[in-house]
Design a protein around this motif. Structure first.
Motif, mmCIF file in Angstrom:
data_model
loop_
_atom_site.group_PDB
_atom_site.id
_atom_site.type_symbol
_atom_site.label_atom_id
_atom_site.label_comp_id
_atom_site.label_asym_id
_atom_site.label_seq_id
_atom_site.Cartn_x
_atom_site.Cartn_y
_atom_site.Cartn_z
ATOM 1 N N ARG A 143 -12.440 -9.184 -3.199
ATOM 2 C CA ARG A 143 -12.479 -7.981 -3.250
ATOM 3 C C ARG A 143 -11.508 -7.523 -3.188
ATOM 4 N N TRP A 145 -9.087 -3.293 -3.015
ATOM 5 C CA TRP A 145 -9.657 -2.213 -3.067
ATOM 6 C C TRP A 145 -7.639 -0.910 -3.967
ATOM 7 N N VAL A 147 -5.165 1.090 -1.407
ATOM 8 C CA VAL A 147 -5.363 1.679 0.206
ATOM 9 C C VAL A 147 -4.459 2.288 -0.339
ATOM 10 N N LEU A 279 -13.430 -11.092 4.030
ATOM 11 C CA LEU A 279 -13.179 -9.137 3.274
ATOM 12 C C LEU A 279 -13.877 -8.467 4.770
ATOM 13 N N GLU A 280 -14.494 -8.573 5.442
ATOM 14 C CA GLU A 280 -14.547 -7.556 7.019
ATOM 15 C C GLU A 280 -12.876 -8.315 7.585
ATOM 16 N N GLU A 283 -11.088 -4.870 5.723
ATOM 17 C CA GLU A 283 -11.536 -3.994 6.223
ATOM 18 C C GLU A 283 -10.786 -3.313 7.457
ATOM 19 N N GLN A 284 -11.044 -3.920 8.579
ATOM 20 C CA GLN A 284 -10.319 -3.187 9.618
ATOM 21 C C GLN A 284 -9.182 -3.485 9.574
ATOM 22 N N VAL A 286 -7.798 -2.339 6.475
ATOM 23 C CA VAL A 286 -7.199 -1.155 6.170
ATOM 24 C C VAL A 286 -7.272 0.628 6.871
ATOM 25 N N SER A 287 -8.532 0.370 7.564
ATOM 26 C CA SER A 287 -8.821 1.397 8.318
ATOM 27 C C SER A 287 -7.214 1.528 9.097
#
Length: 323
Positions: A143, A145, A147, A279-280, A283-284, A286-287
């Protein structure tokens, strides 16, 4: 004073994004560029605007032979950035040049070398042997992003060991760093890890113990090799790339390839599982990256991993007084 935009090779496109004789716009480092592929198949990057009257060369520009034709008045620009021809038969072409940038197409990605002072590169990102091997799947995008972060925070996150089994406890039970090795623009980080493999660990077919070696080619491109132990040795290759859009945002793209150890359709299931996990997990990150604060004097501990060492290595890529 240092800019938070380092001097290095940066991913700006995938090879498949740029078709034969293709012309596309780019916006990175707070500037506009044009990426194009001449008839010999080679990619090139210019500053985006024609020096004549300022037309954006990616919006309507077209390839003719080894030149890029401006859509506005039909001026032709050679791959060295110099004016190749103008459509006025009785006028000599001007001695004017568009800024052209070093480009490298390798491992399925198009890379641009950006240096604040315009210096040329003295190193390149190598061909990764696994990506031209029949034993590995083709490199594919996980993916992309946008950011709100800097390359320093992005790099810190990458070498931070203790966050793996805290933030990413779904994937990692533990992790241990064996330190880093530095060789000019390359930094190698080796770790051992215990994975949460759930049903994959049944019958000890795949053990929870594993290893990862990450090689950083500059601060914006790193290649990781993940391996598990057991009768079935799984292998995952990832390429993480972070390209500054400006001083506030990074364009982050992750790519992956999997060692072919299972027959179809089990290999397809494994590929999907590994892609989803990458991916998952990110994603953590990125937050965290988008909401963290820069600490002037952070409290580094050895258990955090080689963050201090990686910062020291990365400092070579930043120019003074470039903000």
């Amino acid at each position: 004073m240092y800019s938070n935009l380092p001097n290095s090779w940066f991913r700006v496109a995938r090879s498949e994004d740029l078709s034969a004789k293709g012309v596309i716009p780019l916006h990175y480092f707070g500037k506009d560029f044009v990426l194009f592929r001449t008839e010999d198949g080679k990619p090139h990057i210019f500053d985006a605007h024609c020096p004549h009257l300022g037309a954006h060369l990616a919006h309507g520009g077209r390839i003719e032979g080894q030149t890029l034709r401006c859509p506005y008045h039909g001026w032709f620009w050679g791959t060295n950035g110099e004016c190749a021809a103008i459509p006025y038969p009785d006028k000599a072409k001007p001695k004017v040049k568009i800024q052209n940038w070093p480009v490298l197409e390798r491992n399925g990605l198009i890379m641009m070398y950006h240096h604040y002072q315009g210096k040329l590169p003295d190193w390149e990102i190598p061909q990764i042997p696994e990506l031209i091997s029949e034993e590995w799947t083709p490199l594919r995008l996980v993916r992309q992003w946008k950011v709100c972060t800097t390359l320093q925070d992005y790099m810190d996150n990458s070498v931070d060991v203790s966050h793996l089994y805290n933030l990413h406890s779904r994937t990692f039970k533990s992790a241990h760093s064996y330190g880093v090795e530095v060789e000019g623009p390359m930094l190698t980080h080796r770790m051992s890890q215990k994975y949460n493999l759930s049903s994959l660990a049944a019958g000890k077919l795949v053990l929870e113990d594993g290893s990862v070696t990450t090689i950083y080619y500059g601060p914006a491109y790193d290649v990781s090799f993940y391996w598990t132990e057991g009768r079935l040795k799984l292998g995952l290759l990832t390429i993480f790339t972070g390209t500054p859009i400006d001083n506030e945002y990074l364009d982050i793209a992750i790519f992956y390839s999997v060692k072919k150890v299972l027959p179809f359709p089990l290999s397809l299931i494994l590929n999907k599982m590994l892609k989803q996990d990458v991916l998952e997990t990110f994603e953590q990150d990125v937050s965290i990256l988008e909401n963290k604060k820069n600490i002037r004097n952070p409290l580094f501990y050895q258990d955090d991993g080689p963050v201090r060492q990686s910062r020291s290595w990365a400092s070579q890529f930043y120019s003074e007084n470039s903000a």
